[in-house]
Design an enzyme around this catalytic site. Sequence first.
Site, PDB file in Angstrom:
ATOM      1  N   CYS A   1       0.836  -1.194  -0.093  1.00 33.16           N
ATOM      2  CA  CYS A   1      -0.055   0.053   0.119  1.00 33.16           C
ATOM      3  C   CYS A   1       0.882   1.123   0.027  1.00 33.16           C
ATOM      4  CB  CYS A   1      -0.993  -0.125   1.120  1.00 33.16           C
ATOM      5  SG  CYS A   1      -2.211  -1.364   1.128  1.00 33.16           S
TER       6      CYS A   1
ATOM      7  N   CYS B   1      -7.840  -2.907  -4.339  1.00 35.61           N
ATOM      8  CA  CYS B   1      -7.068  -3.764  -5.336  1.00 35.61           C
ATOM      9  C   CYS B   1      -7.666  -4.982  -5.414  1.00 35.61           C
ATOM     10  CB  CYS B   1      -5.675  -3.569  -5.019  1.00 35.61           C
ATOM     11  SG  CYS B   1      -4.745  -2.041  -5.182  1.00 35.61           S
TER      12      CYS B   1
ATOM     13  N   CYS C   1      -5.512   1.756   4.242  1.00 32.99           N
ATOM     14  CA  CYS C   1      -4.355   1.441   3.287  1.00 32.99           C
ATOM     15  C   CYS C   1      -3.164   2.623   3.690  1.00 32.99           C
ATOM     16  CB  CYS C   1      -4.525   1.711   1.734  1.00 32.99           C
ATOM     17  SG  CYS C   1      -5.266   3.257   1.475  1.00 32.99           S
TER      18      CYS C   1
END
Length: 228
Positions: A115, A196, A222
């Site tokens: 991240c 994601c 994240c």
Amino acid sequence: MTVTASVLQELKKSEDDPVNLLRRASELLPGKIAVMSSFGAESALLLAFVAEADPALPVIFLQTGQHFPETLRYRKELAERLGLTNVQDAAPPPARIAEFDPTGELWAFDPDACCRIRKVEPLDTACLPYPVLVTGRKRGQAITRQALSVVEVKDDGQVRLNPLAAWSADEIRQEMVRRDLPPHPLVAEGYPSIGCAPCTHSVKEGQDARSGRWAGLAKTECGIHTAR
């Protein structure tokens, strides 16, 4: 640039009207405000407000290289439909990926590092010209966001505008229907929050909307919205 107390007070006067909040921010801080969007599950409503307020506002999309194909198609289609004229990709430098994640599997054993490289660092670079960033975060998304304010001042002085902070999931759905806004195609498959592909899973009815993000890990964010 530091946002003055008087400007913050002006913005707070429009907290209950997302379009007016964005319009006033654009007027008071020309060239100093950008919108962050994942083009995710509920992104269409915030982006519709942006298009109504100022379709030329920069919209920053984190191009992580790990998105669902559906997200990339949705990004293109939604931007065209709403008439957004300034959607920008923020991506990690290829050399950074080659050095730290050449196989694209960093997410599996160090998701925080993944991240940081694919989201946090690119956003830090992309937002340097913008002391004010607009987000689509809502209080009802997760327990970590229950105290979220509409006009938020970070510890480093950066201002985050969260026009949908007080909106419930039902209110967002109803307004999207009223405006005939298309949802992200994965919503119908049980993805109420979409990030994601490797780190996003479908959830069961009644579960926290973000419980499918980093499922099974002690990770809920994240890093782009947390102090660092």
